[in-house]
Design an enzyme around this catalytic site. Structure first.
Site, PDB file in Angstrom:
ATOM      1  N   THR A 156       0.864  -1.192   0.000  1.00  0.00           N
ATOM      2  CA  THR A 156       0.000   0.000   0.000  1.00  0.00           C
ATOM      3  C   THR A 156       0.893   1.232   0.000  1.00  0.00           C
ATOM      4  O   THR A 156       1.685   1.423   0.928  1.00  0.00           O
ATOM      5  CB  THR A 156      -0.892  -0.011   1.252  1.00  0.00           C
ATOM      6  OG1 THR A 156      -1.626  -1.234   1.255  1.00  0.00           O
ATOM      7  CG2 THR A 156      -1.862   1.161   1.249  1.00  0.00           C
ATOM      8  N   LEU A 163      -6.440  -8.375   1.160  1.00  0.00           N
ATOM      9  CA  LEU A 163      -6.662  -9.483   2.091  1.00  0.00           C
ATOM     10  C   LEU A 163      -6.878  -8.998   3.521  1.00  0.00           C
ATOM     11  O   LEU A 163      -6.342  -7.988   3.953  1.00  0.00           O
ATOM     12  CB  LEU A 163      -5.510 -10.484   2.038  1.00  0.00           C
ATOM     13  CG  LEU A 163      -4.107 -10.068   2.474  1.00  0.00           C
ATOM     14  CD1 LEU A 163      -3.946 -10.081   3.976  1.00  0.00           C
ATOM     15  CD2 LEU A 163      -3.112 -11.029   1.858  1.00  0.00           C
ATOM     16  N   ARG A 164      -7.718  -9.762   4.217  1.00  0.00           N
ATOM     17  CA  ARG A 164      -7.948  -9.511   5.645  1.00  0.00           C
ATOM     18  C   ARG A 164      -7.149 -10.537   6.420  1.00  0.00           C
ATOM     19  O   ARG A 164      -7.187 -11.726   6.085  1.00  0.00           O
ATOM     20  CB  ARG A 164      -9.436  -9.720   5.988  1.00  0.00           C
ATOM     21  CG  ARG A 164     -10.392  -8.808   5.289  1.00  0.00           C
ATOM     22  CD  ARG A 164     -11.788  -9.408   5.296  1.00  0.00           C
ATOM     23  NE  ARG A 164     -11.829 -10.686   4.592  1.00  0.00           N
ATOM     24  CZ  ARG A 164     -12.838 -11.557   4.649  1.00  0.00           C
ATOM     25  NH1 ARG A 164     -13.905 -11.291   5.383  1.00  0.00           N
ATOM     26  NH2 ARG A 164     -12.802 -12.686   3.972  1.00  0.00           N
ATOM     27  N   GLU A 165      -6.464 -10.113   7.464  1.00  0.00           N
ATOM     28  CA  GLU A 165      -5.784 -11.086   8.312  1.00  0.00           C
ATOM     29  C   GLU A 165      -6.842 -12.009   8.906  1.00  0.00           C
ATOM     30  O   GLU A 165      -7.968 -11.590   9.173  1.00  0.00           O
ATOM     31  CB  GLU A 165      -4.986 -10.370   9.402  1.00  0.00           C
ATOM     32  CG  GLU A 165      -3.765  -9.687   8.827  1.00  0.00           C
ATOM     33  CD  GLU A 165      -2.956  -8.940   9.860  1.00  0.00           C
ATOM     34  OE1 GLU A 165      -3.003  -9.306  11.041  1.00  0.00           O
ATOM     35  OE2 GLU A 165      -2.272  -7.985   9.468  1.00  0.00           O
ATOM     36  N   CYS A 224      -2.884  -1.975   9.102  1.00  0.00           N
ATOM     37  CA  CYS A 224      -3.347  -1.290   7.889  1.00  0.00           C
ATOM     38  C   CYS A 224      -4.195  -0.060   8.157  1.00  0.00           C
ATOM     39  O   CYS A 224      -3.782   1.055   7.859  1.00  0.00           O
ATOM     40  CB  CYS A 224      -4.127  -2.260   7.003  1.00  0.00           C
ATOM     41  SG  CYS A 224      -3.074  -3.559   6.346  1.00  0.00           S
TER      42      CYS A 224
HETATM   43  C1  UDX Z   1      -7.939  -4.411   6.545  1.00  0.00           C
HETATM   44  C2  UDX Z   1      -8.912  -4.454   5.344  1.00  0.00           C
HETATM   45  O1  UDX Z   1     -10.149  -5.035   5.756  1.00  0.00           O
HETATM   46  C3  UDX Z   1      -8.291  -5.254   4.208  1.00  0.00           C
HETATM   47  O2  UDX Z   1      -9.139  -5.252   3.081  1.00  0.00           O
HETATM   48  C4  UDX Z   1      -6.943  -4.651   3.848  1.00  0.00           C
HETATM   49  O3  UDX Z   1      -6.313  -5.409   2.859  1.00  0.00           O
HETATM   50  C5  UDX Z   1      -6.052  -4.576   5.079  1.00  0.00           C
HETATM   51  O4  UDX Z   1      -6.710  -3.868   6.129  1.00  0.00           O
HETATM   52  P1  UDX Z   1      -7.271  -6.139   8.470  1.00  0.00           P
HETATM   53  O5  UDX Z   1      -6.275  -5.134   8.946  1.00  0.00           O
HETATM   54  O6  UDX Z   1      -6.890  -7.570   8.389  1.00  0.00           O
HETATM   55  O7  UDX Z   1      -7.795  -5.743   7.015  1.00  0.00           O
HETATM   56  O8  UDX Z   1      -8.514  -6.025   9.471  1.00  0.00           O
HETATM   57  P2  UDX Z   1     -10.078  -5.763   9.374  1.00  0.00           P
HETATM   58  O9  UDX Z   1     -10.798  -7.034   9.351  1.00  0.00           O
HETATM   59  O10 UDX Z   1     -10.386  -4.747   8.346  1.00  0.00           O
HETATM   60  O11 UDX Z   1     -10.305  -5.117  10.827  1.00  0.00           O
HETATM   61  C6  UDX Z   1      -9.629  -3.912  11.179  1.00  0.00           C
HETATM   62  C7  UDX Z   1      -9.963  -3.494  12.564  1.00  0.00           C
HETATM   63  O12 UDX Z   1     -11.295  -2.986  12.625  1.00  0.00           O
HETATM   64  C8  UDX Z   1      -9.891  -4.572  13.635  1.00  0.00           C
HETATM   65  O13 UDX Z   1      -9.243  -4.025  14.788  1.00  0.00           O
HETATM   66  C9  UDX Z   1     -11.330  -4.893  13.937  1.00  0.00           C
HETATM   67  O14 UDX Z   1     -11.515  -5.351  15.233  1.00  0.00           O
HETATM   68  C10 UDX Z   1     -11.982  -3.525  13.732  1.00  0.00           C
HETATM   69  N1  UDX Z   1     -13.421  -3.589  13.414  1.00  0.00           N
HETATM   70  C11 UDX Z   1     -13.844  -4.217  12.286  1.00  0.00           C
HETATM   71  C12 UDX Z   1     -14.339  -2.975  14.257  1.00  0.00           C
HETATM   72  O15 UDX Z   1     -13.976  -2.387  15.281  1.00  0.00           O
HETATM   73  N2  UDX Z   1     -15.659  -3.025  13.928  1.00  0.00           N
HETATM   74  C13 UDX Z   1     -16.117  -3.648  12.808  1.00  0.00           C
HETATM   75  O16 UDX Z   1     -17.334  -3.637  12.582  1.00  0.00           O
HETATM   76  C14 UDX Z   1     -15.178  -4.264  11.955  1.00  0.00           C
END
Ligand code: UDX
Length: 436
Positions: free
Chosen positions: A121, A149-151, A263
């Site tokens: 990114t 991708l999502r972790e 991210c």
């Molecule tokens: C994110 C994007 O989703 C992904 O597409 C990108 O490639 C990388 O960044 P990721 O970092 O794996 O992915 O996590 P994500 O599932 O997006 O969650 C991010 C954070 O938001 C987490 O801390 C999660 O707990 C929080 N979250 C998510 C909330 O607090 N509320 C929600 O409703 C959803």
């Protein structure tokens, strides 16, 4: 197809193993010798469901290997750049040191017609600059091919992505780049995965704007939780009700301690910094508010604990359930859960934190914390229980069994993930965020 993946972190290791799983011949390259040694043994250096299985199976077929030597990229037709772009120390902008080093290191090993495909990114405008560098030093081309991708679901998201984006140059060079990427993603394309073919700037912006939108959605619902709290409304029901509108959707409307990880936080900051450089700071000024709302949720959870303990946490026993920034991950980068534990410890509370996967990295970063992988041990004698990562094992805790080991009967649900009625029925005082 022969390909190299430069950078074997969360993104690169999963990409390399997934491409091999799809039948490609892949070499993963990283400067970290310990990481490469682990990957070569088929061991994942971090927790990611499904990754160890595809590492082992692909290494066994001979289609996947790992190296610390950039020269091993030679002979590949496509070279993915998957190194990190962390937040610059003391600044909001992204640190491109690793991207620049990867390109500089790769150029001597590129052959005419090779494709360098950027996955990291990056701030908009980076690809155009890198393309010039690559064409000055080799006969290779550049595409920008962001990764979503999502972790926790990284393998599934890489093998079967919900969309593909190619940022490519115009003309014959672009056609050549597209043909190579089509070959890379032949399996996904055969399943009608949506494909957007565009220019570099759009491809770069797609990634940061997607993450900015997701962050905004989370902070929006957390702002509603703040209003719900002073009005007696229930943000969970509110999210359900607005989520039924297909234009809004229920996903990413879970109020709680907020977003973290490698991210969302750093991407919205880097986006703001880049927009300011471009003289368009006002266009994304709202992202500063998104960031502020998000960070405020951590204060709110800490304050709920302080209030629950009558205004003073000193030497009170607090069980913090969760360290990872989200479930199904051991990632503690910018984790709200870890932050809450550290802050309560700093206030003099006797904190014991637990997490099914993240205690090892948390101990490295914060040796002062008391950590255990045994949930019941963390709960033993607790005056207050705080849930900050919604792991299944925490969501499914039996409130009666927890009451038998804890001293107090107050639970703070920092992820609004518990069955409030069941906990109340078992005698607990339940506090969620934005829930009556
Ligand atoms: C994110 C994007 O989703 C992904 O597409 C990108 O490639 C990388 O960044 P990721 O970092 O794996 O992915 O996590 P994500 O599932 O997006 O969650 C991010 C954070 O938001 C987490 O801390 C999660 O707990 C929080 N979250 C998510 C909330 O607090 N509320 C929600 O409703 C959803």
């Amino acid at each position: 197809m022969k390909m190299s993946v430069i950078g074997c972190g969360y993104l690169g290791a999963v990409h390399a193993a997934s491409m091999a799983e799809l039948g490609h011949d892949v070499v993963g390259i990283d400067v970290d010798a310990a990481k490469i040694a682990m990957l070569s043994r088929g061991e994942a250096p971090f927790f990611e469901p499904g990754l160890p299985e595809i590492l082992t199976s692909s290494i066994a077929t001979g289609r996947l290997r790992f190296s610390t030597d950039m020269a091993d990229a030679q002979g590949s037709q496509v070279h993915f750049i998957a190194v990190g772009t962390p937040q610059r120390k003391g600044e909001q902008a992204a640190d491109l040191t690793y991207v620049n080093a990867a390109i500089d290191g790769l150029i001597p090993f590129l052959s005419d017609g090779d494709l360098v495909a950027g996955k990291s990114t990056v701030p908009v405008g980076t690809a155009a600059r890198l393309a010039e560098k690559i064409s000055a030093g080799s006969g290779a081309l550049l595409a920008w091919n962001p990764e979503f991708l999502r972790e926790g679901f990284a393998v599934q998201d890489t093998i079967a992505p919900d969309r593909l984006v190619y940022g490519i140059p115009s003309g014959d060079a672009g056609s050549h780049a597209k043909a190579l990427l089509d070959e890379v993603y032949a399996t996904a394309l055969s399943k009608d995965t949506p494909l957007v073919v565009t220019d570099y700037a759009t491809a770069e912006l797609v990634k940061v704007s997607a993450n900015a939108f997701l962050a905004t959605k989370i902070s929006f619902i957390n702002a509603m939780a703040e209003i719900a709290e002073v009005t007696g409304a229930d943000v969970t029901q509110l999210a359900d009700a607005i989520g039924f509108d297909a234009r809004i959707g229920r996903k990413f409307l879970n109020a709680g301690v907020g977003f973290g990880g490698g991210c969302l936080p750093k991407d919205i900051r880097a986006f703001t910094a880049r927009a300011e450089e471009l003289g368009r700071g006002e266009s994304v000024a709202f992202l500063k508010e998104v960031d502020a709302i998000n960070l405020r949720q951590r204060d709110r959870v800490v304050q709920l604990v302080v209030d629950a303990l009558g205004g003073n946490v000193y030497q009170k026993k607090v069980a913090v359930l969760g360290l990872a920034f989200k479930p199904n991950s051991d990632d503690i980068r910018d984790s709200p859960a870890l932050d809450v534990a550290v802050r309560l410890h700093g206030l003099g509370a006797d904190v014991t934190s637990t997490d099914p996967e993240a205690t090892v990295p948390a101990r490295r970063l914060h040796p002062q914390l008391s950590l255990t992988e045994d949930t019941m041990e963390a709960l033993e004698g607790a005056d207050v229980v705080v849930v900050v990562t919604e792991w299944k094992e925490f969501r499914e805790l039996d409130p009666v069994a927890v009451a038998a080991v804890a001293r107090g009967a107050i639970v703070i649900d920092g992820r609004n993930c518990l069955d409030a009625a069941a906990w109340r029925d078992a005698g607990w005082t339940y506090r969620g965020l934005g829930r009556p």
